[in-house]
Scaffold this motif. Structure first.
Motif, PDB file in Angstrom:
ATOM      1  N   PRO A  13      -0.948  -0.852  -1.104  1.00 51.57           N
ATOM      2  CA  PRO A  13      -2.220  -0.133  -1.130  1.00 51.57           C
ATOM      3  C   PRO A  13      -2.109   1.352  -0.832  1.00 51.57           C
ATOM      4  O   PRO A  13      -3.034   2.109  -1.118  1.00 51.57           O
ATOM      5  N   SER A  14      -0.998   1.798  -0.269  1.00 53.02           N
ATOM      6  CA  SER A  14      -0.830   3.225   0.010  1.00 53.02           C
ATOM      7  C   SER A  14       0.648   3.543   0.144  1.00 53.02           C
ATOM      8  O   SER A  14       1.450   2.674   0.515  1.00 53.02           O
ATOM      9  N   PRO A  15       1.028   4.795  -0.148  1.00 49.73           N
ATOM     10  CA  PRO A  15       2.434   5.189   0.036  1.00 49.73           C
ATOM     11  C   PRO A  15       2.903   5.025   1.472  1.00 49.73           C
ATOM     12  O   PRO A  15       4.063   4.670   1.717  1.00 49.73           O
ATOM     13  N   GLY A  16       1.998   5.282   2.420  1.00 51.32           N
ATOM     14  CA  GLY A  16       2.385   5.152   3.821  1.00 51.32           C
ATOM     15  C   GLY A  16       2.750   3.737   4.197  1.00 51.32           C
ATOM     16  O   GLY A  16       3.722   3.503   4.921  1.00 51.32           O
ATOM     17  N   LEU A  17       1.969   2.770   3.710  1.00 52.48           N
ATOM     18  CA  LEU A  17       2.268   1.372   4.003  1.00 52.48           C
ATOM     19  C   LEU A  17       3.567   0.936   3.330  1.00 52.48           C
ATOM     20  O   LEU A  17       4.387   0.236   3.923  1.00 52.48           O
ATOM     21  N   GLU A  18       3.744   1.340   2.079  1.00 48.64           N
ATOM     22  CA  GLU A  18       4.977   0.993   1.376  1.00 48.64           C
ATOM     23  C   GLU A  18       6.192   1.544   2.117  1.00 48.64           C
ATOM     24  O   GLU A  18       7.191   0.847   2.328  1.00 48.64           O
ATOM     25  N   ASP A  19       6.095   2.776   2.530  1.00 50.78           N
ATOM     26  CA  ASP A  19       7.226   3.419   3.198  1.00 50.78           C
ATOM     27  C   ASP A  19       7.549   2.740   4.524  1.00 50.78           C
ATOM     28  O   ASP A  19       8.715   2.439   4.818  1.00 50.78           O
ATOM     29  N   MET A  20       6.510   2.462   5.316  1.00 53.06           N
ATOM     30  CA  MET A  20       6.747   1.880   6.629  1.00 53.06           C
ATOM     31  C   MET A  20       7.308   0.465   6.538  1.00 53.06           C
ATOM     32  O   MET A  20       8.223   0.088   7.275  1.00 53.06           O
ATOM     33  N   ILE A  21       6.777  -0.333   5.607  1.00 49.98           N
ATOM     34  CA  ILE A  21       7.165  -1.738   5.526  1.00 49.98           C
ATOM     35  C   ILE A  21       8.467  -1.932   4.751  1.00 49.98           C
ATOM     36  O   ILE A  21       9.399  -2.583   5.223  1.00 49.98           O
ATOM     37  N   CYS A  22       8.553  -1.355   3.562  1.00 51.27           N
ATOM     38  CA  CYS A  22       9.687  -1.656   2.686  1.00 51.27           C
ATOM     39  C   CYS A  22      11.004  -1.083   3.182  1.00 51.27           C
ATOM     40  O   CYS A  22      12.079  -1.590   2.843  1.00 51.27           O
ATOM     41  N   ARG A  23      10.963  -0.047   3.982  1.00 49.13           N
ATOM     42  CA  ARG A  23      12.191   0.568   4.481  1.00 49.13           C
ATOM     43  C   ARG A  23      12.681  -0.068   5.775  1.00 49.13           C
ATOM     44  O   ARG A  23      13.492   0.526   6.489  1.00 49.13           O
ATOM     45  N   HIS A  24      12.232  -1.276   6.060  1.00 49.66           N
ATOM     46  CA  HIS A  24      12.608  -1.921   7.314  1.00 49.66           C
ATOM     47  C   HIS A  24      14.122  -2.031   7.481  1.00 49.66           C
ATOM     48  O   HIS A  24      14.661  -1.811   8.564  1.00 49.66           O
ATOM     49  N   TYR A  25      14.832  -2.356   6.402  1.00 48.99           N
ATOM     50  CA  TYR A  25      16.281  -2.545   6.488  1.00 48.99           C
ATOM     51  C   TYR A  25      17.077  -1.334   6.014  1.00 48.99           C
ATOM     52  O   TYR A  25      18.294  -1.404   5.911  1.00 48.99           O
ATOM     53  N   GLY A  26      16.415  -0.236   5.709  1.00 48.64           N
ATOM     54  CA  GLY A  26      17.133   0.956   5.284  1.00 48.64           C
ATOM     55  C   GLY A  26      16.361   1.733   4.249  1.00 48.64           C
ATOM     56  O   GLY A  26      15.250   1.376   3.853  1.00 48.64           O
ATOM     57  N   GLU A  27      16.949   2.843   3.796  1.00 48.49           N
ATOM     58  CA  GLU A  27      16.268   3.725   2.863  1.00 48.49           C
ATOM     59  C   GLU A  27      16.049   3.076   1.509  1.00 48.49           C
ATOM     60  O   GLU A  27      15.033   3.282   0.862  1.00 48.49           O
ATOM     61  N   ALA A  28      17.007   2.296   1.031  1.00 55.39           N
ATOM     62  CA  ALA A  28      16.898   1.679  -0.292  1.00 55.39           C
ATOM     63  C   ALA A  28      16.216   0.324  -0.194  1.00 55.39           C
ATOM     64  O   ALA A  28      16.410  -0.416   0.773  1.00 55.39           O
ATOM     65  N   TYR A  29      15.395  -0.017  -1.200  1.00 53.03           N
ATOM     66  CA  TYR A  29      14.769  -1.331  -1.256  1.00 53.03           C
ATOM     67  C   TYR A  29      14.348  -1.615  -2.692  1.00 53.03           C
ATOM     68  O   TYR A  29      14.255  -0.714  -3.526  1.00 53.03           O
ATOM     69  N   ARG A  30      14.100  -2.888  -2.985  1.00 51.23           N
ATOM     70  CA  ARG A  30      13.614  -3.308  -4.290  1.00 51.23           C
ATOM     71  C   ARG A  30      12.180  -3.779  -4.135  1.00 51.23           C
ATOM     72  O   ARG A  30      11.923  -4.762  -3.415  1.00 51.23           O
ATOM     73  N   LEU A  31      11.241  -3.114  -4.780  1.00 55.19           N
ATOM     74  CA  LEU A  31       9.832  -3.469  -4.691  1.00 55.19           C
ATOM     75  C   LEU A  31       9.496  -4.473  -5.792  1.00 55.19           C
ATOM     76  O   LEU A  31       9.720  -4.212  -6.981  1.00 55.19           O
ATOM     77  N   THR A  32       8.948  -5.623  -5.423  1.00 55.75           N
ATOM     78  CA  THR A  32       8.548  -6.624  -6.405  1.00 55.75           C
ATOM     79  C   THR A  32       7.380  -6.095  -7.219  1.00 55.75           C
ATOM     80  O   THR A  32       6.367  -5.682  -6.634  1.00 55.75           O
ATOM     81  N   PRO A  33       7.483  -6.059  -8.559  1.00 54.87           N
ATOM     82  CA  PRO A  33       6.393  -5.501  -9.367  1.00 54.87           C
ATOM     83  C   PRO A  33       5.144  -6.368  -9.284  1.00 54.87           C
ATOM     84  O   PRO A  33       5.225  -7.589  -9.154  1.00 54.87           O
ATOM     85  N   PRO A  34       3.968  -5.749  -9.337  1.00 57.29           N
ATOM     86  CA  PRO A  34       2.719  -6.508  -9.231  1.00 57.29           C
ATOM     87  C   PRO A  34       2.512  -7.429 -10.439  1.00 57.29           C
ATOM     88  O   PRO A  34       3.038  -7.193 -11.529  1.00 57.29           O
ATOM     89  N   ASP A  35       1.740  -8.483 -10.202  1.00 52.38           N
ATOM     90  CA  ASP A  35       1.407  -9.441 -11.251  1.00 52.38           C
ATOM     91  C   ASP A  35       0.411  -8.800 -12.219  1.00 52.38           C
ATOM     92  O   ASP A  35      -0.662  -8.347 -11.803  1.00 52.38           O
ATOM     93  N   THR A  36       0.754  -8.746 -13.487  1.00 57.35           N
ATOM     94  CA  THR A  36      -0.115  -8.123 -14.493  1.00 57.35           C
ATOM     95  C   THR A  36      -0.865  -9.168 -15.312  1.00 57.35           C
ATOM     96  O   THR A  36      -1.460  -8.839 -16.355  1.00 57.35           O
ATOM     97  N   THR A  37      -0.849 -10.423 -14.881  1.00 60.20           N
ATOM     98  CA  THR A  37      -1.573 -11.468 -15.578  1.00 60.20           C
ATOM     99  C   THR A  37      -3.059 -11.134 -15.604  1.00 60.20           C
ATOM    100  O   THR A  37      -3.617 -10.747 -14.564  1.00 60.20           O
ATOM    101  N   PRO A  38      -3.740 -11.268 -16.730  1.00 60.86           N
ATOM    102  CA  PRO A  38      -5.185 -10.982 -16.765  1.00 60.86           C
ATOM    103  C   PRO A  38      -5.942 -11.809 -15.725  1.00 60.86           C
ATOM    104  O   PRO A  38      -5.717 -13.006 -15.582  1.00 60.86           O
ATOM    105  N   GLY A  39      -6.777 -11.101 -14.980  1.00 58.54           N
ATOM    106  CA  GLY A  39      -7.530 -11.756 -13.919  1.00 58.54           C
ATOM    107  C   GLY A  39      -6.885 -11.690 -12.566  1.00 58.54           C
ATOM    108  O   GLY A  39      -7.511 -12.034 -11.558  1.00 58.54           O
ATOM    109  N   ALA A  40      -5.643 -11.231 -12.485  1.00 60.57           N
ATOM    110  CA  ALA A  40      -4.986 -11.096 -11.196  1.00 60.57           C
ATOM    111  C   ALA A  40      -5.593  -9.917 -10.449  1.00 60.57           C
ATOM    112  O   ALA A  40      -6.096  -8.977 -11.032  1.00 60.57           O
ATOM    113  N   PRO A  41      -5.574  -9.951  -9.098  1.00 63.03           N
ATOM    114  CA  PRO A  41      -6.143  -8.841  -8.309  1.00 63.03           C
ATOM    115  C   PRO A  41      -5.489  -7.508  -8.655  1.00 63.03           C
ATOM    116  O   PRO A  41      -4.305  -7.463  -8.950  1.00 63.03           O
TER     117      PRO A  41
END
Length: 238
Positions: free
Chosen positions: A210-238
């Protein structure tokens, strides 16, 4: 970073001999003045060796008591339980954190009470079991270790209308950071998998952070590099 103690992540220990022998010890009162002039105090009393009682008082105009809470803990279940005054969001209105039982890892049970400025009363704001609580970009974020190599996060949008206390079951989002398959460079920085999820009926749908700040704080838990799971693009998905 502030470290506070959601039952979702809490592996509770079986009471051991030392826990069964734990006895209540009274604590001297702690006192803090809020930015609005109100005063919070908390003290710990011992009605019996096996019962710990935290007494919280909110004093308003001219020292008048506006609200008062008594929170009991059994020492067998919470041998290290305690109460403290903290300002989680840095707004100058302090919260009361009640720590309870801890598991074999870093997660502990906890409850947070805060002052409602409109009513000058104490609200039960949060209840869960966690390692850390933070306020980031308008969200309350709870972190807890879920295994040796992964962490779970629950997130609540603070301007959303919902019943209190906040806790597992009424969160807006969750995230998982899995380092079990991570690779690391010579500096120890890993590329763990980071996934943001939203409840959709009985399922969980992958969504964008929902925000760059949240992504940065959470995803970098184990280090600078991480793989972000792409969002679901199925019609009707949030």
């Amino acid at each position: 970073m502030k470290r506070f103690v959601a039952t979702l992540f809490l592996g509770l220990f079986a009471p051991s001999a030392w826990a069964q022998e734990a006895v209540c010890e009274p604590a001297e009162p702690a006192r803090v003045e809020n930015r609005d002039g109100s005063v919070l105090t908390v003290r710990t009393e011992c009605p019996s060796p096996a019962l710990r009682r935290h007494i919280v008082e909110l004093a308003c105009d001219a020292g008048r008591t506006c609200d008062r809470l008594e929170i009991d803990q059994e020492t067998t279940y919470t041998p290290m339980g305690n109460a403290s005054l903290v300002d989680l969001d840095g707004d100058g209105l302090h919260e009361i954190e009640i720590l309870g039982a801890c598991g074999a890892g870093p997660n502990c049970e906890g409850d947070v009470y805060r002052v409602d400025p409109a009513t000058r009363t104490l609200q039960h704001f949060f209840s869960g079991g966690y390692y850390e609580l933070q306020f980031i970009d308008g969200w309350l974020v709870q972190a807890g270790r879920s295994s040796c190599c992964s962490w779970n996060y629950l997130m609540w949008k603070l301007d959303a209308v919902r019943s209190l206390p906040l806790g597992d079951g009424n969160q807006d989002l969750r995230a998982q950071v899995d380092g079990s398959g991570a690779t690391y460079d010579e500096d120890g920085r890993g590329d763990a998998q980071c996934t943001f999820l939203q409840e959709s009926g009985d399922n969980r749908v992958v969504v964008a952070p929902p925000s760059p700040g949240l992504e940065d704080m959470i995803c970098r838990h184990y280090g600078e590099a991480y793989r972000l799971t792409p969002p679901d693009t199925t019609p009707g998905a949030p």
